[in-house]
Design an enzyme around this catalytic site. Structure first.
Site, PDB file in Angstrom:
ATOM      1  N   LYS A 252       0.836  -1.199   0.000  1.00 19.60           N
ATOM      2  CA  LYS A 252       0.000   0.000   0.000  1.00 19.60           C
ATOM      3  C   LYS A 252       0.871   1.249   0.000  1.00 19.60           C
ATOM      4  O   LYS A 252       1.911   1.300   0.681  1.00 19.60           O
ATOM      5  CB  LYS A 252      -0.911  -0.037   1.238  1.00 19.60           C
ATOM      6  CG  LYS A 252      -1.885   1.117   1.382  1.00 19.60           C
ATOM      7  CD  LYS A 252      -2.732   0.904   2.624  1.00 19.60           C
ATOM      8  CE  LYS A 252      -3.664   2.051   2.914  1.00 19.60           C
ATOM      9  NZ  LYS A 252      -4.470   1.803   4.147  1.00 19.60           N
TER      10      LYS A 252
ATOM     11  N   SER B  34      -9.161   2.463   3.886  1.00 20.99           N
ATOM     12  CA  SER B  34      -8.267   3.116   2.948  1.00 20.99           C
ATOM     13  C   SER B  34      -7.407   2.161   2.117  1.00 20.99           C
ATOM     14  O   SER B  34      -6.663   2.604   1.226  1.00 20.99           O
ATOM     15  CB  SER B  34      -7.338   4.078   3.709  1.00 20.99           C
ATOM     16  OG  SER B  34      -6.523   3.393   4.642  1.00 20.99           O
TER      17      SER B  34
ATOM     18  N   SER C  84      -9.413   0.109   7.969  1.00 21.88           N
ATOM     19  CA  SER C  84      -8.913   0.213   6.603  1.00 21.88           C
ATOM     20  C   SER C  84      -8.504  -1.100   5.956  1.00 21.88           C
ATOM     21  O   SER C  84      -8.187  -1.125   4.771  1.00 21.88           O
ATOM     22  CB  SER C  84      -7.732   1.192   6.546  1.00 21.88           C
ATOM     23  OG  SER C  84      -8.187   2.510   6.728  1.00 21.88           O
TER      24      SER C  84
END
Length: 472
Positions: free
Chosen positions: A77, A152, A176
């Site tokens: 990520k 996220s 997330s």
């Protein structure tokens, strides 16, 4: 091969029936083909990935793999450092300076031999449960591109659900990992706080973030945790090493366990369809020999005690950004961060006191109940144009009311698929364990996975992908 699990790939590498080079090449091809449709990556490193895959193939030929995951493709990520790659956080407030060293979690996955094909998208500074940013645009769900894959870690969930590779790295500071897992029908475990080290811990949210992956199976999740878990002297928060292989005991079942079910925590208004799917999913544990009890109200509304903690942390981040760049920020992030500039030390201290009380209360609750079952989100995946933290979609009541409490307590918590809405969108069942009982949560996840009748709905997603690609 892109739909093959990591555990199956490892066995195929060992037998010599396929190689890491083939697996990585197929993952790269699929990522490159689907990127224009879903926008789930910010960087693809074809040359570096193939070089790493060739090195992994050589190790397997010598019967000297670094781990069962050696040669399996994954991504990191874009809130997390990979040596030689920039870390942009989805923001114009960052630049292309390459990271000088790997983050701790990146280094652990690299040491296991995993092949990094690139970096996945995130909202700006990971601030919300949708994935769009001023720098990198909007990420879409393979289930329905008009809907968000959550956030996220939305790039990771979109990639995994689209069949690029078995699992992808994410992190979870308020839901997330669990929220995007729920919105894309995946398995998502937020491990206990400190189980996976955080270095560098430069986020204002370092006290609530856990690292992890978004996967299509519980076994792959356990294998990933084996690779990532363990202390790091650079992270004083990291937990001592457990003498444990998280894949062992997965099939121990939940017979005789006492599980508490709370569909609303006493105040969250979930969609009726979500409530019905989650309750039906929770009741499946009864067929496995567990006792499931409705425990009713459990956790008070979060906004009043914790608003200062969240907005204040965003305010810290805003102070780190040059003023001339503020106009390029996501307006929602900027508004919340500017609100945080007025948070006082006393406000922040009261929020931390409430955080400690919540952790204590839940630890005592787990003296009676082995696990807590609840929804992951009040709704299925919202449309991609949803204005997060607006009157129509406030973060405290629709964004993360079910997930955030367990970042505050540090308890292990997971999302498992609970089924599909009438509109064909996935819903997630949350499984929460006592402090540091990651193995117990994984065992329950595996029991549910083996008995609930849910297998990854590859054909449904493939049909959606085929329609999108033909129209494109």
């Amino acid at each position: 091969m892109c739909w093959t699990s990591a555990s199956e790939l490892g066995r195929a590498f060992a037998r010599g029936t396929t190689s890491p080079v083939e697996a990585v090449e197929q993952a790269l091809q699929r990522a490159e083909r689907l990127q224009p449709l879903f926008n789930f990556m910010v960087l693809i490193d074809r040359d570096g990935a193939l070089a790493a895959a060739r090195a992994a193939a050589a190790r397997w030929r010598k019967h000297e793999p670094l781990s069962p995951l050696d040669g399996v493709p994954t991504s990191i990520k874009d809130t997390t450092a990979v040596k030689g790659w920039p870390t942009r956080y989805g923001s114009h407030a960052t630049d292309e300076t390459p990271a000088a060293e790997d983050a701790a979690v990146t280094a652990r996955l690299r040491a296991a031999g995993m092949v990094f094909i690139g970096k996945s998208t995130t909202p700006e500074f990971g601030w919300k449960a949708l994935t769009d940013s001023p720098l990198q645009g909007t990420t879409r769900s393979p289930w329905n591109p008009n809907h968000s894959p959550g956030g996220s870690s939305g790039g990771a969930s979109s990639m995994t659900a689209a069949g690029v590779n078995p699992f992808n790295h994410g992190n979870d500071g308020g839901g997330s990992i669990r929220i995007p897992a729920a919105h894309t029908g995946l398995v998502g475990l937020k491990p206990s706080y400190g189980r996976i080290p955080q270095y560098p811990a430069d986020s204002p949210f370092a006290d609530v973030i856990s690292q992890g992956v978004l996967a299509r199976s519980v076994l792959d999740t356990a294998l990933a945790l084996n690779a990532m878990a363990g202390p790091d002297p650079r992270d004083w928060r990291s937990l001592p090493a457990e003498d444990r292989d998280y894949t062992i005991g997965l099939d121990g079942g939940v017979r005789g366990w006492r599980l508490g079910l709370s569909l609303d925590f006493g105040h969250v208004k979930a969609d009726p369809e979500v409530r019905a799917l989650v309750e039906a999913a929770a009741r499946r544990f009864e067929a496995l020999g567990a006792h499931v009890e409705d425990v009713g109200p459990l956790i008070a509304p979060l906004k009043e005690p914790f608003e200062a903690l969240w907005s204040g942390s965003f305010g810290v981040r805003l102070r780190q950004i040059p003023t001339q760049l503020h106009g390029k920020l996501d307006p929602g992030f900027r508004a919340l961060a500017e609100q945080g500039l007025s948070v006082t030390l006393a406000d922040y201290a009261r929020a931390y006191e409430a955080k400690s009380k919540l952790a204590r209360d839940m630890a005592l609750w787990h003296q009676t109940y082995d696990l807590l079952l609840a929804p992951v989100t009040p709704t299925a995946a919202p449309p991609v144009d949803t204005l997060y933290n607006s009157d129509a979609f406030p973060r405290w009541t629709k964004g993360a009311p079910y997930t955030l409490p367990f970042n505050l307590t540090g308890a292990p918590a997971a999302s498992m698929p609970a089924g599909l809405t009438q509109a064909g969108l996935p819903v997630g069942l949350q499984i929460v364990g006592p402090p540091r009982a990651d193995h117990r949560v994984l065992q329950a996840m595996r029991a549910y996975e083996s008995a609930c009748g849910w297998s990854w709905p590859q054909e449904r997603v493939l049909k959606t992908l085929a329609g999108l690609q033909s129209s494109a």
